[in-house]
Motif scaffolding. Structure first.
Motif, PDB file in Angstrom:
ATOM      1  N   VAL A 177       0.684  -0.889   0.002  1.00 48.08           N
ATOM      2  CA  VAL A 177       0.071  -0.109  -0.084  1.00 48.08           C
ATOM      3  C   VAL A 177       0.785   1.007   0.133  1.00 48.08           C
ATOM      4  O   VAL A 177       1.816   1.123   0.906  1.00 48.08           O
ATOM      5  CB  VAL A 177      -0.837   0.050   1.237  1.00 48.08           C
ATOM      6  CG1 VAL A 177      -1.785   1.231   1.192  1.00 48.08           C
ATOM      7  CG2 VAL A 177      -1.870  -1.240   1.248  1.00 48.08           C
ATOM      8  N   ARG A 178       0.600   2.033  -0.979  1.00 46.01           N
ATOM      9  CA  ARG A 178       1.383   3.279  -0.961  1.00 46.01           C
ATOM     10  C   ARG A 178       0.504   4.322  -0.949  1.00 46.01           C
ATOM     11  O   ARG A 178      -0.457   4.587  -1.587  1.00 46.01           O
ATOM     12  CB  ARG A 178       2.300   3.196  -2.521  1.00 46.01           C
ATOM     13  CG  ARG A 178       3.135   2.413  -2.385  1.00 46.01           C
ATOM     14  CD  ARG A 178       4.060   2.545  -3.888  1.00 46.01           C
ATOM     15  NE  ARG A 178       5.199   1.663  -4.144  1.00 46.01           N
ATOM     16  CZ  ARG A 178       4.913   0.375  -4.621  1.00 46.01           C
ATOM     17  NH1 ARG A 178       3.850   0.189  -5.206  1.00 46.01           N
ATOM     18  NH2 ARG A 178       5.759  -0.564  -4.868  1.00 46.01           N
ATOM     19  N   GLN A 179       0.857   5.589  -0.138  1.00 45.73           N
ATOM     20  CA  GLN A 179       0.219   6.565  -0.038  1.00 45.73           C
ATOM     21  C   GLN A 179       0.608   7.552  -1.191  1.00 45.73           C
ATOM     22  O   GLN A 179       1.778   7.685  -1.815  1.00 45.73           O
ATOM     23  CB  GLN A 179       0.606   7.535   0.902  1.00 45.73           C
ATOM     24  CG  GLN A 179      -0.002   8.934   1.287  1.00 45.73           C
ATOM     25  CD  GLN A 179       0.056   9.524   2.561  1.00 45.73           C
ATOM     26  OE1 GLN A 179       1.130   9.004   3.330  1.00 45.73           O
ATOM     27  NE2 GLN A 179      -0.412  10.625   3.018  1.00 45.73           N
ATOM     28  N   VAL A 180      -0.404   8.189  -1.751  1.00 44.39           N
ATOM     29  CA  VAL A 180      -0.439   9.014  -3.220  1.00 44.39           C
ATOM     30  C   VAL A 180       0.437   9.994  -2.836  1.00 44.39           C
ATOM     31  O   VAL A 180       0.273  10.704  -1.677  1.00 44.39           O
ATOM     32  CB  VAL A 180      -1.640   9.398  -3.651  1.00 44.39           C
ATOM     33  CG1 VAL A 180      -1.195  10.385  -4.829  1.00 44.39           C
ATOM     34  CG2 VAL A 180      -2.328   8.394  -4.037  1.00 44.39           C
ATOM     35  N   PRO A 181       1.780  10.445  -3.400  1.00 45.11           N
ATOM     36  CA  PRO A 181       2.477  11.769  -3.229  1.00 45.11           C
ATOM     37  C   PRO A 181       1.749  12.989  -3.072  1.00 45.11           C
ATOM     38  O   PRO A 181       0.790  13.178  -3.825  1.00 45.11           O
ATOM     39  CB  PRO A 181       3.519  11.672  -4.028  1.00 45.11           C
ATOM     40  CG  PRO A 181       3.504  10.133  -4.637  1.00 45.11           C
ATOM     41  CD  PRO A 181       2.113   9.830  -4.558  1.00 45.11           C
ATOM     42  N   LEU A 182       1.985  13.997  -2.206  1.00 46.11           N
ATOM     43  CA  LEU A 182       1.217  15.091  -1.930  1.00 46.11           C
ATOM     44  C   LEU A 182       1.338  15.744  -3.285  1.00 46.11           C
ATOM     45  O   LEU A 182       0.202  16.444  -3.745  1.00 46.11           O
ATOM     46  CB  LEU A 182       1.814  16.095  -0.894  1.00 46.11           C
ATOM     47  CG  LEU A 182       1.159  17.176  -0.459  1.00 46.11           C
ATOM     48  CD1 LEU A 182      -0.344  16.853  -0.061  1.00 46.11           C
ATOM     49  CD2 LEU A 182       1.869  17.777   0.630  1.00 46.11           C
ATOM     50  N   VAL A 183       2.257  16.009  -3.957  1.00 45.38           N
ATOM     51  CA  VAL A 183       2.153  16.764  -5.265  1.00 45.38           C
ATOM     52  C   VAL A 183       1.323  16.301  -6.183  1.00 45.38           C
ATOM     53  O   VAL A 183       0.330  16.947  -6.776  1.00 45.38           O
ATOM     54  CB  VAL A 183       3.527  16.722  -6.026  1.00 45.38           C
ATOM     55  CG1 VAL A 183       3.573  17.338  -7.451  1.00 45.38           C
ATOM     56  CG2 VAL A 183       4.881  17.522  -4.990  1.00 45.38           C
ATOM     57  N   LEU A 184       1.091  14.842  -6.370  1.00 46.56           N
ATOM     58  CA  LEU A 184       0.093  14.464  -7.265  1.00 46.56           C
ATOM     59  C   LEU A 184      -1.325  14.657  -6.653  1.00 46.56           C
ATOM     60  O   LEU A 184      -2.253  14.980  -7.469  1.00 46.56           O
ATOM     61  CB  LEU A 184       0.164  12.972  -7.252  1.00 46.56           C
ATOM     62  CG  LEU A 184       1.776  12.422  -8.060  1.00 46.56           C
ATOM     63  CD1 LEU A 184       1.591  10.790  -7.994  1.00 46.56           C
ATOM     64  CD2 LEU A 184       1.621  12.921  -9.530  1.00 46.56           C
ATOM     65  N   GLN A 185      -1.437  14.650  -5.364  1.00 46.36           N
ATOM     66  CA  GLN A 185      -2.957  15.248  -4.839  1.00 46.36           C
ATOM     67  C   GLN A 185      -3.092  16.565  -5.146  1.00 46.36           C
ATOM     68  O   GLN A 185      -4.367  16.471  -5.549  1.00 46.36           O
ATOM     69  CB  GLN A 185      -2.775  14.849  -3.362  1.00 46.36           C
ATOM     70  CG  GLN A 185      -2.737  13.172  -2.877  1.00 46.36           C
ATOM     71  CD  GLN A 185      -2.692  13.218  -1.373  1.00 46.36           C
ATOM     72  OE1 GLN A 185      -3.572  13.682  -0.797  1.00 46.36           O
ATOM     73  NE2 GLN A 185      -1.845  12.727  -0.626  1.00 46.36           N
TER      74      GLN A 185
ATOM     75  N   ALA B 118      -1.180  27.679  -1.879  1.00 48.69           N
ATOM     76  CA  ALA B 118      -0.659  27.198  -0.968  1.00 48.69           C
ATOM     77  C   ALA B 118      -1.493  27.036   0.733  1.00 48.69           C
ATOM     78  O   ALA B 118      -1.636  26.296   1.264  1.00 48.69           O
ATOM     79  CB  ALA B 118       0.905  27.471  -0.661  1.00 48.69           C
ATOM     80  N   THR B 119      -1.793  28.559   0.831  1.00 48.69           N
ATOM     81  CA  THR B 119      -2.724  28.949   1.988  1.00 48.69           C
ATOM     82  C   THR B 119      -3.680  28.148   2.132  1.00 48.69           C
ATOM     83  O   THR B 119      -4.136  27.319   2.947  1.00 48.69           O
ATOM     84  CB  THR B 119      -2.723  30.302   2.011  1.00 48.69           C
ATOM     85  OG1 THR B 119      -1.448  31.250   2.218  1.00 48.69           O
ATOM     86  CG2 THR B 119      -3.373  30.641   3.438  1.00 48.69           C
ATOM     87  N   GLU B 120      -4.477  27.991   0.806  1.00 51.26           N
ATOM     88  CA  GLU B 120      -5.654  27.226   0.873  1.00 51.26           C
ATOM     89  C   GLU B 120      -5.655  25.978   1.114  1.00 51.26           C
ATOM     90  O   GLU B 120      -6.681  25.152   1.344  1.00 51.26           O
ATOM     91  CB  GLU B 120      -6.466  27.729  -0.502  1.00 51.26           C
ATOM     92  CG  GLU B 120      -6.979  29.288  -0.708  1.00 51.26           C
ATOM     93  CD  GLU B 120      -7.563  29.640  -1.747  1.00 51.26           C
ATOM     94  OE1 GLU B 120      -7.501  28.503  -2.780  1.00 51.26           O
ATOM     95  OE2 GLU B 120      -8.116  30.727  -2.131  1.00 51.26           O
ATOM     96  N   LEU B 121      -4.579  25.390   0.676  1.00 51.64           N
ATOM     97  CA  LEU B 121      -4.558  23.932   0.594  1.00 51.64           C
ATOM     98  C   LEU B 121      -3.759  23.507   1.710  1.00 51.64           C
ATOM     99  O   LEU B 121      -3.806  22.230   2.009  1.00 51.64           O
ATOM    100  CB  LEU B 121      -3.994  23.261  -0.702  1.00 51.64           C
ATOM    101  CG  LEU B 121      -4.633  23.531  -2.150  1.00 51.64           C
ATOM    102  CD1 LEU B 121      -3.862  23.059  -3.186  1.00 51.64           C
ATOM    103  CD2 LEU B 121      -5.797  22.715  -1.949  1.00 51.64           C
ATOM    104  N   GLY B 122      -3.196  24.234   2.387  1.00 49.44           N
ATOM    105  CA  GLY B 122      -2.458  23.976   3.670  1.00 49.44           C
ATOM    106  C   GLY B 122      -1.099  23.228   3.549  1.00 49.44           C
ATOM    107  O   GLY B 122      -0.676  22.162   4.050  1.00 49.44           O
ATOM    108  N   VAL B 123      -0.255  23.546   2.201  1.00 48.63           N
ATOM    109  CA  VAL B 123       0.834  22.869   1.758  1.00 48.63           C
ATOM    110  C   VAL B 123       1.822  24.015   1.534  1.00 48.63           C
ATOM    111  O   VAL B 123       1.516  25.361   1.658  1.00 48.63           O
ATOM    112  CB  VAL B 123       0.510  21.894   0.555  1.00 48.63           C
ATOM    113  CG1 VAL B 123      -0.665  21.015   0.860  1.00 48.63           C
ATOM    114  CG2 VAL B 123      -0.021  22.907  -0.601  1.00 48.63           C
ATOM    115  N   SER B 124       3.173  23.471   1.289  1.00 50.04           N
ATOM    116  CA  SER B 124       4.058  24.316   0.873  1.00 50.04           C
ATOM    117  C   SER B 124       4.067  24.826  -0.406  1.00 50.04           C
ATOM    118  O   SER B 124       3.364  24.354  -1.311  1.00 50.04           O
ATOM    119  CB  SER B 124       5.277  23.727   1.119  1.00 50.04           C
ATOM    120  OG  SER B 124       5.732  22.720  -0.027  1.00 50.04           O
ATOM    121  N   ARG B 125       4.670  26.129  -0.577  1.00 51.42           N
ATOM    122  CA  ARG B 125       4.738  26.790  -1.977  1.00 51.42           C
ATOM    123  C   ARG B 125       5.407  25.754  -2.996  1.00 51.42           C
ATOM    124  O   ARG B 125       5.070  25.853  -4.102  1.00 51.42           O
ATOM    125  CB  ARG B 125       5.298  28.206  -1.632  1.00 51.42           C
ATOM    126  CG  ARG B 125       5.071  29.112  -3.001  1.00 51.42           C
ATOM    127  CD  ARG B 125       5.981  30.344  -2.924  1.00 51.42           C
ATOM    128  NE  ARG B 125       5.983  31.169  -4.030  1.00 51.42           N
ATOM    129  CZ  ARG B 125       6.420  32.262  -4.345  1.00 51.42           C
ATOM    130  NH1 ARG B 125       6.864  33.022  -3.294  1.00 51.42           N
ATOM    131  NH2 ARG B 125       6.421  32.879  -5.609  1.00 51.42           N
TER     132      ARG B 125
END
Length: 236
Positions: free
Chosen positions: A7-15, A42-49
């Motif tokens: 089981v692999r978690q989908v990479p964040l960039v792909l999400q 980035a702010t809306e999704l809560g991820v890095s720029r």
């Protein structure tokens, strides 16, 4: 023996890129519009720029997005097929696009005439009426695009329709480039010929009429451009 993969978690960039793709395909980010900036996303999704930048870059490589230095990022296409056509400039030649339209639409018209469907015929008639009633070029182009797609719908071939829809943006742009108001009566007559051949259940006539329609458009467009060139030349 059954072996299950890890089981692999989908990479964040792909999400994130899939989220952006959904925005494009749903129309939330319309074609030609400028999307929000990296910081806002980035702010809306809560991820890095950096994650946002990589996701945007991946969609730019497929042709869906177009980064413009100093201006932001714009939606170039709504699916990968159209994106590739635009990115690689394969659609630059209007003649090539019209020839591709002729092949698809003639095949669709032939199939539609084999089994004329009352609902499809009514839709095509309505599209012709919308073309005639259009008050501006954008409305006319939309109605004309509806007619040509309607021919493909009338074919009853879902694969042909899916192919047509995949490159619809390029095809609609060709309509916009060749449309004139008021419309030359020969082009209107050619549209009517396609409808009547389908209605008559004559596959050969429907295919021929569809090809003839595109040839008429090509001829009229060439004549209009020659006339414009002469006018510009005489004005110098």
């Amino acid at each position: 023996m059954s072996i299950e993969g890890p089981v692999r978690q989908v990479p964040l960039v792909l999400q994130v890129s899939e989220r952006f793709r959904t925005q494009i395909e749903s129309g939330a980010w319309p074609r030609g519009s400028r999307i929000p900036g990296e910081n806002q996303l980035a702010t809306e999704l809560g991820v890095s720029r950096g994650t946002v930048r990589e996701a945007l870059r991946s969609l730019s490589l497929t042709g869906l997005l177009e980064p413009r230095v100093g201006d932001g990022t714009y939606v170039r296409a709504t699916n990968e097929i159209s994106g590739v056509l635009v990115r690689d400039e394969l659609s630059a030649s209007l003649t090539h696009v019209l020839d591709a339209r002729a092949g698809i639409e003639a095949a669709a018209a032939r199939l539609a005439a084999q089994r004329p469907d009352p609902d499809s015929l009514a839709a095509l008639s309505a599209a012709l009426e919308s073309r005639a009633a259009a008050g501006d070029l954008d409305a006319f182009v939309a109605a004309d695009a509806e007619f040509h797609r309607g021919v493909v719908v009338a074919s009853g071939n879902p694969l042909l329709l899916r192919l047509y829809d995949a490159i619809a943006e390029v095809l609609t742009e060709s309509i916009h480039q060749t449309a004139t108001m008021p419309e030359d009566h020969r082009i209107l007559d050619a549209h009517v010929d396609v409808l009547e051949a389908i209605r008559a259940g004559d596959p050969e006539a429907a295919s021929h009429a569809s090809y003839a329609l595109i040839e008429t458009i090509k001829t009229e467009t060439r004549q209009d451009r020659d006339h414009q060139a002469r006018s510009e030349g005489s004005g110098q």
